[in-house]
Motif scaffolding. Sequence first.
Motif, PDB file in Angstrom:
ATOM      1  N   GLU A 388       0.828  -1.200   0.000  1.00 49.74           N
ATOM      2  CA  GLU A 388       0.000   0.000   0.000  1.00 49.74           C
ATOM      3  C   GLU A 388       0.866   1.255   0.000  1.00 49.74           C
ATOM      4  N   LEU A 389       1.924   1.262   0.800  1.00 50.30           N
ATOM      5  CA  LEU A 389       2.812   2.426   0.850  1.00 50.30           C
ATOM      6  C   LEU A 389       3.523   2.640  -0.485  1.00 50.30           C
ATOM      7  N   ALA A 390       4.001   1.567  -1.082  1.00 48.79           N
ATOM      8  CA  ALA A 390       4.715   1.691  -2.352  1.00 48.79           C
ATOM      9  C   ALA A 390       3.802   2.257  -3.436  1.00 48.79           C
ATOM     10  N   GLY A 391       2.566   1.789  -3.460  1.00 44.70           N
ATOM     11  CA  GLY A 391       1.631   2.297  -4.446  1.00 44.70           C
ATOM     12  C   GLY A 391       1.215   3.726  -4.180  1.00 44.70           C
ATOM     13  N   ARG A 392       1.013   4.052  -2.921  1.00 45.39           N
ATOM     14  CA  ARG A 392       0.546   5.388  -2.567  1.00 45.39           C
ATOM     15  C   ARG A 392       1.596   6.454  -2.855  1.00 45.39           C
ATOM     16  N   TYR A 393       2.873   6.131  -2.646  1.00 41.06           N
ATOM     17  CA  TYR A 393       3.946   7.114  -2.821  1.00 41.06           C
ATOM     18  C   TYR A 393       4.674   6.976  -4.156  1.00 41.06           C
ATOM     19  N   GLY A 394       4.334   5.957  -4.941  1.00 40.94           N
ATOM     20  CA  GLY A 394       5.040   5.763  -6.194  1.00 40.94           C
ATOM     21  C   GLY A 394       6.520   5.561  -5.982  1.00 40.94           C
ATOM     22  N   VAL A 406      10.718  -5.401   1.138  1.00 39.38           N
ATOM     23  CA  VAL A 406      11.015  -4.367   0.153  1.00 39.38           C
ATOM     24  C   VAL A 406      10.041  -4.535  -1.007  1.00 39.38           C
ATOM     25  N   ALA A 407       9.232  -3.506  -1.251  1.00 37.72           N
ATOM     26  CA  ALA A 407       8.239  -3.551  -2.321  1.00 37.72           C
ATOM     27  C   ALA A 407       8.439  -2.388  -3.267  1.00 37.72           C
ATOM     28  N   GLY A 408       8.288  -2.632  -4.554  1.00 36.69           N
ATOM     29  CA  GLY A 408       8.393  -1.578  -5.554  1.00 36.69           C
ATOM     30  C   GLY A 408       7.022  -1.055  -5.938  1.00 36.69           C
ATOM     31  N   PRO A 409       6.979   0.084  -6.610  1.00 35.27           N
ATOM     32  CA  PRO A 409       5.700   0.678  -6.988  1.00 35.27           C
ATOM     33  C   PRO A 409       5.011  -0.050  -8.139  1.00 35.27           C
ATOM     34  N   ASP A 410       5.729  -0.985  -8.786  1.00 34.12           N
ATOM     35  CA  ASP A 410       5.160  -1.679  -9.943  1.00 34.12           C
ATOM     36  C   ASP A 410       4.308  -2.877  -9.564  1.00 34.12           C
TER      37      ASP A 410
END
Length: 490
Positions: A388-394, A406-410
């Motif tokens: 959720e954080l990765a998507g919200r902040y890009g 560790v998660a990426g925005p993709d």
Amino acid sequence: MRTAYTVETVRAAERELMARVPEGALMQRAAAGLAVVCAEVLGKVYGSRVVLLVGSGDNGGDALFAGARLARRGAGVSAVLLSPERVHAGGLAAFRAAGGRVVAGEGAEGVLRGADLVVDGIVGIGGKGGLRAPASQLVSSVRALGAPVVAVDLPSGVDADSGVVVGEAVRADVTVTFGVYKPGLLIDPGREYAGVVRLVDIGLELGVGVGAGGGAGAGVGEAEVEAFQYADVASLLPLPTGESDKYRRGVVGIVAGSARYPGAAVLAVGGALRGGAGAVRYVGRAADAVIARFPEALVSAGPPSKAGRVQAWVAGPGLGDDAEGLADVVGADVPVLIDADGLRLADAAAVRGRGAPTLLTPHAGEAAALLGVAREEVERGRLAAVRELAGRYGATVLLKGSTTLVAGPDGGAVRVNPTGTPWLATAGSGDVLSGLAGALLAAGLGAGDAGAVGAYLHGLAGRHAADGAPVGAQDVAEAIPAAWRDVRGD
């Protein structure tokens, strides 16, 4: 690299394989592997007393077939059937034919008291939510009696896809999982319940498999979670060559520390230098402390944009409420790592609008503040929170904690860090990680790789430094070279 797959993906792979092998072959493969591990835990099979906790469906069937194998080797095996009307018929028949004893629910306490081993076959990977009565009471009894527990595929009560635990769940000493790892075995709190995880190959093909002609072929599905191993980290470590100089190795800029928290700057600079940076440019109010500890640091009065060329910035550790220079860093066209106070002070829209890679490194409390939820919600559902954080902040997000993710925005596979020690829960440890990961960014690693490699080395350095005893953050920074050598086999 260890890879873990969702229940849906595993089920699809199982269906494909079952269409090509004799009926029941997969369950027999699973049961054989389970029985081998149970025998290893027992040490001596003949004369031992084993209790199976058997639920409905295939998970209970695996336990019954394995129990039959142990019974044929001379173990006294009893099966407690939690859903007699839905028990796996073939497994039950094989179990009885081998001399296994079926115990009614009211007799469970008696056989458990004398057990040398308990096998948890209550709920499989499709289970959702906490265990319900009578299974929950039975699990409580097992825990109180202290017999070793081997879980079948996944500890009952642990969510296979996320590691979430709601209510009562089995705490296993060993978990025997089939075909592939499941995310819940690698991510806390589920990881804590799984104990030692043993993988049994049953022939599943997932991700990249082997084609019919022996060459590489596409298997079913993509990995949900990945966990680095030594070889993966070693392949990514930036190494100098004969042509290297301090600038080619990567210059990292650090905006950290304050009059109140000068130590954060010192620790971040130390992490960067130990992490392979060719040079560190420091901008902040702790210049005297930084120079006193690291005279090789290049100190600037600021602002960051005037400090000189860098390949990456680290911003936030120990800034307190001093946001000076932070906006300058966020606006830079190089990779930026934002940690600690920087997470609170940075403008979210500016972070989302960055063109260069961004790596955010919150702990659970900081992540909860960014998401507007309770800390407990993040800790219960770490996988959902980091995504959720990765998507919200890009941005790429490194969520620190008992399981660092560790998660990426993709939306691709999430990296799970397998190294570390509880002794790393000490003041300043995260500042060292920020400097280390920032150095890797400056050396040219992508945000996801820098986060995953940094977390791996940091966790390994923590183990080296602690060696079973309390450790300070400075000790962790000084142990990074030993971790680096360890990974490379030097």
